[in-house]
Each structure stands twice: as C-alpha cells, then as structure tokens.
Design an enzyme around this catalytic site. Structure first.
Site, mmCIF file in Angstrom:
data_model
loop_
_atom_site.group_PDB
_atom_site.id
_atom_site.type_symbol
_atom_site.label_atom_id
_atom_site.label_comp_id
_atom_site.label_asym_id
_atom_site.label_seq_id
_atom_site.Cartn_x
_atom_site.Cartn_y
_atom_site.Cartn_z
ATOM 1 N N ASP A 1 -53.099 -50.140 -36.774
ATOM 2 C CA ASP A 1 -52.904 -48.701 -36.835
ATOM 3 C C ASP A 1 -52.208 -48.374 -38.167
ATOM 4 O O ASP A 1 -52.621 -48.867 -39.205
ATOM 5 C CB ASP A 1 -52.109 -48.254 -35.599
ATOM 6 C CG ASP A 1 -52.023 -46.750 -35.429
ATOM 7 O OD1 ASP A 1 -53.067 -46.117 -35.213
ATOM 8 O OD2 ASP A 1 -50.905 -46.211 -35.528
ATOM 9 N N TYR B 1 -47.305 -39.616 -39.405
ATOM 10 C CA TYR B 1 -48.147 -38.419 -39.309
ATOM 11 C C TYR B 1 -47.865 -37.373 -40.381
ATOM 12 O O TYR B 1 -48.799 -36.845 -41.001
ATOM 13 C CB TYR B 1 -48.039 -37.834 -37.898
ATOM 14 C CG TYR B 1 -48.530 -38.822 -36.885
ATOM 15 C CD1 TYR B 1 -49.889 -39.115 -36.780
ATOM 16 C CD2 TYR B 1 -47.636 -39.557 -36.105
ATOM 17 C CE1 TYR B 1 -50.344 -40.083 -35.895
ATOM 18 C CE2 TYR B 1 -48.090 -40.527 -35.229
ATOM 19 C CZ TYR B 1 -49.438 -40.791 -35.133
ATOM 20 O OH TYR B 1 -49.880 -41.757 -34.282
ATOM 21 N N HIS C 1 -58.973 -49.039 -29.488
ATOM 22 C CA HIS C 1 -57.948 -48.943 -30.528
ATOM 23 C C HIS C 1 -56.829 -49.963 -30.342
ATOM 24 O O HIS C 1 -56.118 -50.284 -31.292
ATOM 25 C CB HIS C 1 -57.378 -47.519 -30.561
ATOM 26 C CG HIS C 1 -56.498 -47.250 -31.736
ATOM 27 N ND1 HIS C 1 -56.930 -47.374 -33.046
ATOM 28 C CD2 HIS C 1 -55.191 -46.876 -31.818
ATOM 29 C CE1 HIS C 1 -55.941 -47.076 -33.874
ATOM 30 N NE2 HIS C 1 -54.892 -46.776 -33.153
#
Length: 313
Positions: free
Chosen positions: A102, A230, A290
């Site tokens: 990730d 983010y 994922h």
C-alpha cells in the site's frame, strides 16, 4: 508470534516501535500501509526468519506504538524515508531489502532513489512505483465520493470515523477494501456508510487479528494516518528524475481495487512502470485482493523468499 521481539529506537527525536525476528547479516525491512501496522507482516516475518533472514517491521511515526510527531500536519512522504534510514542506522544495518505494501510502497522506492547504497532490492504489494506529487493519484478522473478525495478533506474523515469505535473503523475498512470495487461514496454518504454491518470479516482475518489492529490504532488514532499518506500523496517532494536500479518485484492481486484506478492497469500491464524501475518483475495473483499478503500468505511468502534468495547480498 511469541518469538517476535519488540523494542524502540529513536529517530528524529521520536521513539519508533520495532518488531523483529531472526538474525544474521541478510536483512528484510517491512513497511506497512493503512489501516495496517507492523502486525500486517506477521506471516512474512516468521517465514523469512525461518529461511535465515533477519526480519524487521516497524510502526511509522504517528502509527501504532510509535510516537506522534508534534506537528503532523507539516509531514509529508519524506518523513517516511527518514524513518526507514533512521531505523537502519539505529540498528547498525548497512543494507537491506525493503518490502512495502500500500503506501509503504512509496518509501520502499524512495529510499533506493535517495539512498541507493542502503538497499539491495525492493518488493512492493498492491501499489507500483509512483512518486508523491500531483499525478500520483488522479482524483479528478474519479467521482467526487472517491475515498481518497473524501479523506483528503480536513475534518471529513475525522467526523466519519468518529461515529464509531476504533475497532469498528478497522473492521469496516478491512472489509470494504477487500473488494475489487474502488470505494466511492454517494453524495449523501460517507465512506463508513458503504459498510454493511451484516458483512462478516474476511475468512483470512480473524477476530484476534482485528483486536490486535484495534489495540494499536487506539494508541495512535488516525490523525497522522490521514496526513500521510492521504493529505500529502499529491505533494511533490522534489525528485525530478527517479530511477530505481536495484532488483525489484511487484505483486498485485487481480481483484485489488487499486487496479481499477484510472490508468493503473495499463501502467502496470504495459510495462510502462519499468521506465522507472528497469529491473522489475511483475506478478499477478488471480484471486488476490488488496490484502493479498494476509489473504494468501503462503503464496506471497514463497514469492518473497524466492526473490530474497536470489538477490540478498
């Protein structure tokens, strides 16, 4: 799991939590994503240690048992590079293979760009080579309810997450992000509203695992996690001509929602990613999602050990 040792090292004035198993000169450093933590690598750490490697996984600053930086809103991806180098220095490790999942893929590639002498190979799961910057995630090509767009808005994810206890937030994200669809909320929804409470945990993710994750995020909260990655994924950190020359492996599940990001599948399958990482092997896992390293640990462990045995120095 009892054989994994825990300690703290100091990096940039912060105490970072380090989990470690195995010994010897051949070192593998695991870099977590979100909503993960060092614990996400439990299967891989034990497997590579049994193969004769020293396996290290740590909590990035602001995550889990590691210290919170004083001003998290000033952080960007550079601090994750600093954490990796700081951990290597603190443990007197000259060189390691980095394994990132990730957003952990970002520092896994940035470290060999900025400190090539410290890395002998790179493995990433779920996210291929990308530089932080305006083109990293193409929010404008996805609906405005795209989860990254929502979480980039100051205060919005905090309010969304704040309706639930930490354990529920982790459960919801793990369940939602195991699907192949990109998480996108409607105009009258928040991301947590996409979760159906009747949906069971994925079969490879136990209540014990959930409790382990929740206990760590109860310590750290989500403040830093929302900042990095983010709210800084589109912030340029000043690298103009990136090239990762060490041997590299990228593993992606065919059912990973990231594969449905605009341009992502073509970028990987066409080999365009190799202009930045020329010595890259790409492997797709048919049923992988994922969280493929937790979903199919034996398969990932086998791929990882094959790579390590070939490229460790």
């Amino acid at each position: 799991m009892e054989s994994i040792k825990h300690s703290y090292v100091e990096v940039s004035g912060l105490k970072l939590h380090v989990a470690e198993i195995g010994s010897g000169p051949k070192v593998v450093v695991f870099l977590h994503g979100f909503p993960e933590i060092w614990y996400t690598w439990r299967h891989q750490m034990i497997a590579v240690a049994n193969r004769g490697y020293r396996a290290i996984a740590f909590d990035f600053r602001g995550y889990g048992l590691s210290d919170q930086p004083l001003e998290p809103e000033k952080a960007n991806f550079q601090v994750l590079v600093d954490d990796v180098i700081g951990v290597l220095d603190s443990l007197s490790i000259d060189k390691a293979i980095l394994v990132g999942k990730d957003f952990g893929a970002f520092p896994a590639y940035l470290v060999p760009i900025l400190h090539p002498e410290r890395v002998s190979g790179v493995v990433t799961l779920g996210v291929p080579f990308m530089l932080p910057g305006p083109s990293a995630v193409k929010n404008h090509l996805l609906p405005k309810g795209f989860y990254i767009t929502r979480w980039q808005e100051p205060g919005r994810a905090e309010a969304d997450f704040g309706r639930f206890d930490v354990k529920s937030v982790i459960r919801n994200i793990y369940t939602l992000f195991s699907r192949s669809e990109v998480p996108i909320a409607g105009d009258d929804q928040e991301i947590m509203d996409l979760f159906n409470p009747s949906t069971p945990l994925p079969p490879w993710f136990s209540e014990e695992d959930l409790t382990a994750y929740a206990s760590l995020y109860e310590k750290s909260g989500f403040r830093f996690a929302l900042q990095v990655p983010y709210r800084t994924v589109n912030v340029d950190i000043g690298i103009t001509d990136p090239k990762v020359t060490v041997p590299a492996l990228f593993v992606m599940g065919e059912k990973d929602y990231v594969l449905n990001f605009p341009g992502m599948e073509e970028y990987v399958r066409s080999g365009a990613v190799k202009q930045f990482v020329p010595n890259l092997d790409i492997i797709f896992i048919t049923e992988g999602n994922h969280f493929v390293h937790e979903q199919l640990p034996e398969k990932i462990n086998q791929l990882l050990i094959t790579f390590l045995d070939k490229h460790s120095t």
